[in-house]
Design a protein around this motif. Structure first.
Motif, PDB file in Angstrom:
ATOM      1  N   ALA A  27     -22.878   7.298  31.970  1.00  0.00           N
ATOM      2  CA  ALA A  27     -23.249   6.393  33.074  1.00  0.00           C
ATOM      3  C   ALA A  27     -23.003   4.939  32.699  1.00  0.00           C
ATOM      4  N   THR A  28     -23.229   4.604  31.437  1.00  0.00           N
ATOM      5  CA  THR A  28     -23.037   3.209  31.009  1.00  0.00           C
ATOM      6  C   THR A  28     -21.573   2.821  31.139  1.00  0.00           C
ATOM      7  N   LEU A  29     -20.703   3.724  30.679  1.00  0.00           N
ATOM      8  CA  LEU A  29     -19.273   3.415  30.730  1.00  0.00           C
ATOM      9  C   LEU A  29     -18.769   3.500  32.169  1.00  0.00           C
ATOM     10  N   ALA A  30     -19.325   4.429  32.965  1.00  0.00           N
ATOM     11  CA  ALA A  30     -18.885   4.571  34.355  1.00  0.00           C
ATOM     12  C   ALA A  30     -19.163   3.278  35.126  1.00  0.00           C
ATOM     13  N   SER A  43     -24.024  -4.401  32.490  1.00  0.00           N
ATOM     14  CA  SER A  43     -24.134  -2.946  32.353  1.00  0.00           C
ATOM     15  C   SER A  43     -23.918  -2.490  30.918  1.00  0.00           C
ATOM     16  N   VAL A  44     -22.727  -2.637  30.409  1.00  0.00           N
ATOM     17  CA  VAL A  44     -22.456  -2.001  29.120  1.00  0.00           C
ATOM     18  C   VAL A  44     -23.089  -2.788  27.964  1.00  0.00           C
ATOM     19  N   GLY A  45     -23.544  -2.061  26.969  1.00  0.00           N
ATOM     20  CA  GLY A  45     -24.166  -2.700  25.814  1.00  0.00           C
ATOM     21  C   GLY A  45     -23.126  -3.075  24.790  1.00  0.00           C
ATOM     22  N   GLU A  46     -22.621  -4.299  24.935  1.00  0.00           N
ATOM     23  CA  GLU A  46     -21.523  -4.735  24.081  1.00  0.00           C
ATOM     24  C   GLU A  46     -21.668  -6.218  23.812  1.00  0.00           C
ATOM     25  N   GLY A  55     -20.204   5.208  16.012  1.00  0.00           N
ATOM     26  CA  GLY A  55     -21.454   5.932  15.800  1.00  0.00           C
ATOM     27  C   GLY A  55     -21.552   7.150  16.711  1.00  0.00           C
ATOM     28  N   LYS A  56     -20.895   7.058  17.863  1.00  0.00           N
ATOM     29  CA  LYS A  56     -20.953   8.162  18.817  1.00  0.00           C
ATOM     30  C   LYS A  56     -20.393   9.442  18.204  1.00  0.00           C
ATOM     31  N   GLN A  57     -19.288   9.308  17.499  1.00  0.00           N
ATOM     32  CA  GLN A  57     -18.691  10.480  16.852  1.00  0.00           C
ATOM     33  C   GLN A  57     -19.622  11.026  15.764  1.00  0.00           C
ATOM     34  N   ALA A 111     -34.079   7.347  26.851  1.00  0.00           N
ATOM     35  CA  ALA A 111     -33.231   7.562  25.684  1.00  0.00           C
ATOM     36  C   ALA A 111     -31.779   7.281  26.060  1.00  0.00           C
ATOM     37  N   TRP A 112     -31.052   6.767  25.141  1.00  0.00           N
ATOM     38  CA  TRP A 112     -29.640   6.427  25.385  1.00  0.00           C
ATOM     39  C   TRP A 112     -28.893   7.616  25.981  1.00  0.00           C
ATOM     40  N   VAL A 113     -28.047   7.324  26.951  1.00  0.00           N
ATOM     41  CA  VAL A 113     -27.432   8.360  27.794  1.00  0.00           C
ATOM     42  C   VAL A 113     -26.716   9.484  27.032  1.00  0.00           C
ATOM     43  N   SER A 131     -34.617   0.283  20.212  1.00  0.00           N
ATOM     44  CA  SER A 131     -34.179   1.259  21.197  1.00  0.00           C
ATOM     45  C   SER A 131     -33.179   0.710  22.219  1.00  0.00           C
ATOM     46  N   ASN A 132     -32.198   1.521  22.491  1.00  0.00           N
ATOM     47  CA  ASN A 132     -31.387   1.379  23.694  1.00  0.00           C
ATOM     48  C   ASN A 132     -31.928   2.456  24.628  1.00  0.00           C
ATOM     49  N   PRO A 133     -32.535   2.144  25.752  1.00  0.00           N
ATOM     50  CA  PRO A 133     -32.379   0.942  26.565  1.00  0.00           C
ATOM     51  C   PRO A 133     -33.577  -0.011  26.606  1.00  0.00           C
ATOM     52  N   SER A 146     -20.391  -1.545  15.699  1.00  0.00           N
ATOM     53  CA  SER A 146     -20.165  -2.093  17.041  1.00  0.00           C
ATOM     54  C   SER A 146     -21.084  -3.251  17.382  1.00  0.00           C
ATOM     55  N   LYS A 147     -22.364  -3.086  17.094  1.00  0.00           N
ATOM     56  CA  LYS A 147     -23.357  -4.019  17.638  1.00  0.00           C
ATOM     57  C   LYS A 147     -23.581  -5.189  16.691  1.00  0.00           C
ATOM     58  N   ALA A 148     -23.923  -4.911  15.425  1.00  0.00           N
ATOM     59  CA  ALA A 148     -24.273  -5.994  14.499  1.00  0.00           C
ATOM     60  C   ALA A 148     -23.081  -6.915  14.239  1.00  0.00           C
ATOM     61  N   PHE A 181     -30.367  -5.549  22.593  1.00  0.00           N
ATOM     62  CA  PHE A 181     -30.143  -6.593  23.604  1.00  0.00           C
ATOM     63  C   PHE A 181     -30.236  -6.006  25.015  1.00  0.00           C
ATOM     64  N   TYR A 182     -31.323  -5.231  25.187  1.00  0.00           N
ATOM     65  CA  TYR A 182     -31.537  -4.588  26.488  1.00  0.00           C
ATOM     66  C   TYR A 182     -32.928  -4.863  27.009  1.00  0.00           C
ATOM     67  N   MET A 183     -33.031  -4.782  28.329  1.00  0.00           N
ATOM     68  CA  MET A 183     -34.320  -4.898  28.998  1.00  0.00           C
ATOM     69  C   MET A 183     -34.356  -3.894  30.125  1.00  0.00           C
ATOM     70  N   ALA A 188     -33.979  -0.526  36.022  1.00  0.00           N
ATOM     71  CA  ALA A 188     -32.550  -0.764  35.831  1.00  0.00           C
ATOM     72  C   ALA A 188     -32.402  -1.373  34.449  1.00  0.00           C
ATOM     73  N   ARG A 189     -31.468  -0.842  33.674  1.00  0.00           N
ATOM     74  CA  ARG A 189     -31.254  -1.433  32.349  1.00  0.00           C
ATOM     75  C   ARG A 189     -30.283  -2.595  32.440  1.00  0.00           C
ATOM     76  N   LEU A 190     -30.692  -3.696  31.819  1.00  0.00           N
ATOM     77  CA  LEU A 190     -29.829  -4.873  31.749  1.00  0.00           C
ATOM     78  C   LEU A 190     -29.469  -5.118  30.302  1.00  0.00           C
TER      79      LEU A 190
HETATM   80  N1  GLU Z   1     -24.088   2.074  23.864  1.00  0.00           N
HETATM   81  C1  GLU Z   1     -23.644   1.100  24.813  1.00  0.00           C
HETATM   82  C2  GLU Z   1     -24.455   1.206  26.080  1.00  0.00           C
HETATM   83  O1  GLU Z   1     -25.403   1.920  26.136  1.00  0.00           O
HETATM   84  C3  GLU Z   1     -22.164   1.198  25.024  1.00  0.00           C
HETATM   85  C4  GLU Z   1     -21.695   2.228  26.009  1.00  0.00           C
HETATM   86  C5  GLU Z   1     -21.962   3.585  25.528  1.00  0.00           C
HETATM   87  O2  GLU Z   1     -21.394   3.936  24.499  1.00  0.00           O
HETATM   88  O3  GLU Z   1     -22.780   4.247  26.154  1.00  0.00           O
HETATM   89  O4  GLU Z   1     -24.167   0.540  27.029  1.00  0.00           O
END
Ligand code: GLU
Ligand code: PMP
Length: 383
Positions: free
Chosen positions: A16-19, A38-41, A100-102, A124-126, A175-177, A236-238, A321-323, A358-360
């Motif tokens: 959903a984040t990438l979409a 939207s995206v956490g970058e 990290g996803k892999q 929890a992260w998607v 935590s993300n988100p 990616s993040k740090a 960096f989310y709220m 809504a996650r920002l």
């Molecule tokens: N982890 C970030 C996010 O939640 C990047 C996109 C993803 O990999 O889900 O927005």
């Protein structure tokens, strides 16, 4: 011809984040000015010395395959960093992955069989849910939203949610988100339950370097956790290296052996020159990391104040960096409306298992954050 797709892919939806960030990019390509939260970058560029290290490595001919688990220099540097955090890992405990996803994917695929139970702390992260489903696992979920996203007050709920049938628990602090950084007491509570029920725990520490005025504790440093914790991190993040695709996990050697099979048969190795840049990132970026962290902290405070000015009280975390902005129950409709009417892109809380938010991502400039809040207010999305 109709293809007969495997149930493992039919069980999940695209990220959903990438979409949503793709949708924002499409709107922008059509000339719409989207405030993309939207995206956490990180909105920062990769530090110059890290880029140069990648270029140097490429020019020095580091362009072939590497040892599957990662170049020794990087695994050494990772082990040193983990040891500095109090974790007892050597290079033999580490697999370097393309992101990290892999690393997470390899862990879930190595540990979860059909029907195995995985516990998530919601929101929890998607991608955790999707990966568990792809591995054939089932989910047990603990809702932290009644507790302002803190874990400590939810420990009784966690005790209800786990049992001897639970195979794996995922802890993501910061935590993300939500941005929440879990207290040591909370982590000790997790430890007690993990030991009692013999549960393996993934500690996703990808936002570890991004905390504001609090110390992050690595779960694997707690008594009884060393051999049941899989510590995950990434660049990616740090280090603002999302597109380089570099991450890793560390764990007991027996897991490294099993996951290493998946790794060698799927990605072979992470990109050679990127791994060399990773060594530079770990060893020579302290100042850039602090600069980015300070900027995120200022933005967090500014954004929370802006929402407060509009009468919206947002639970503020001490990291990442989310709220999570409280919105209508139908958060999906709210987010669709916000992007269509106000051209502000956010991700529905329901994608993280927690509707009504809504996650920002506030990894955007102060000007864009201000603009985003103004637009939401103007179009009635903060009423
Ligand atoms: N982890 C970030 C996010 O939640 C990047 C996109 C993803 O990999 O889900 O927005
Ligand atoms: N864990 C969490 C909690 C994340 O938010 C992300 C976001 N991308 C990842 C892992 C994976 O990141 P990457 O693959 O870019 O290292």
């Amino acid at each position: 011809m109709t293809m007969d797709f495997a149930s493992r892919v039919q069980r999940v939806e695209p990220s959903a984040t990438l979409a949503i960030s793709n949708l924002a990019a499409e709107l922008e390509a059509d000339g719409v000015d989207v405030v993309d939260l939207s995206v956490g970058e990180p909105d920062f560029d990769t530090p110059e010395n890290v880029k140069q290290a990648g270029i140097d490595a490429m020019e020095a001919g580091h362009t072939g395959y590497t040892t599957s688990n990662g170049i020794p220099e990087l695994r050494e540097a990772i082990a040193t960093k983990l040891q500095d955090d109090g974790l007892d890992y050597g290079p033999e405990n580490v697999i370097v992955t393309p992101g990290g996803k892999q690393a997470l994917f390899e862990i879930f695929m190595s540990l979860i069989d059909d029907g195995d139970e995985v516990c998530l702390l919601d929101p929890a992260w998607v991608s955790y849910e999707a990966m568990v489903k792809m591995a054939g696992g089932t989910l047990s979920r603990v809702d932290l939203s009644p507790y302002d996203f803190q874990l400590e007050p939810a420990l009784d709920d966690l005790a209800e949610a786990v049992s001897d049938d639970t195979e794996l628990l995922v802890v993501n602090s910061p935590s993300n988100p939500t941005g929440a950084v879990y207290s040591d007491d909370a982590l000790e509570g997790v430890r007690d339950l993990a030991v009692e029920h013999d549960i393996t725990v993934i500690s996703d520490e990808i936002y570890k370097e991004i905390t504001y005025g609090v110390e992050h504790t690595s779960l694997g440093t707690l008594d009884g956790m060393a051999d049941r914790t899989l510590t995950l991190n990434g660049f990616s993040k740090a280090y603002a290296m999302t597109g380089w695709r570099l991450g890793y996990f560390a764990g007991p050697e027996e897991l490294v052996d099993q996951a290493g099979k998946l790794h060698s048969h799927s990605v072979s190795c992470a990109v050679n020159f990127v791994q060399h840049a990773g060594v530079e990132a770990l060893e020579n970026t302290d100042e850039s990391v602090v600069e980015m962290r300070d900027a995120f902290e200022e933005r967090r405070d500014m954004l929370a104040d802006l929402f407060a000015d509009h009468g919206v009280d947002v639970p503020v975390g001490d990291g990442a960096f989310y709220m999570m902005l409280p919105v209508d129950d139908d958060d999906q409709a709210w987010c669709e409306g916000a992007i269509e009417d106000a051209h502000v892109a956010t991700v529905p809380g329901s994608a993280f298992g927690t509707p009504g938010y809504a996650r920002l991502s506030y990894a955007a400039s102060k000007e864009r954050l201000q603009e985003g809040v103004e637009r939401l207010a103007e179009h009635g999305y903060l009423d």
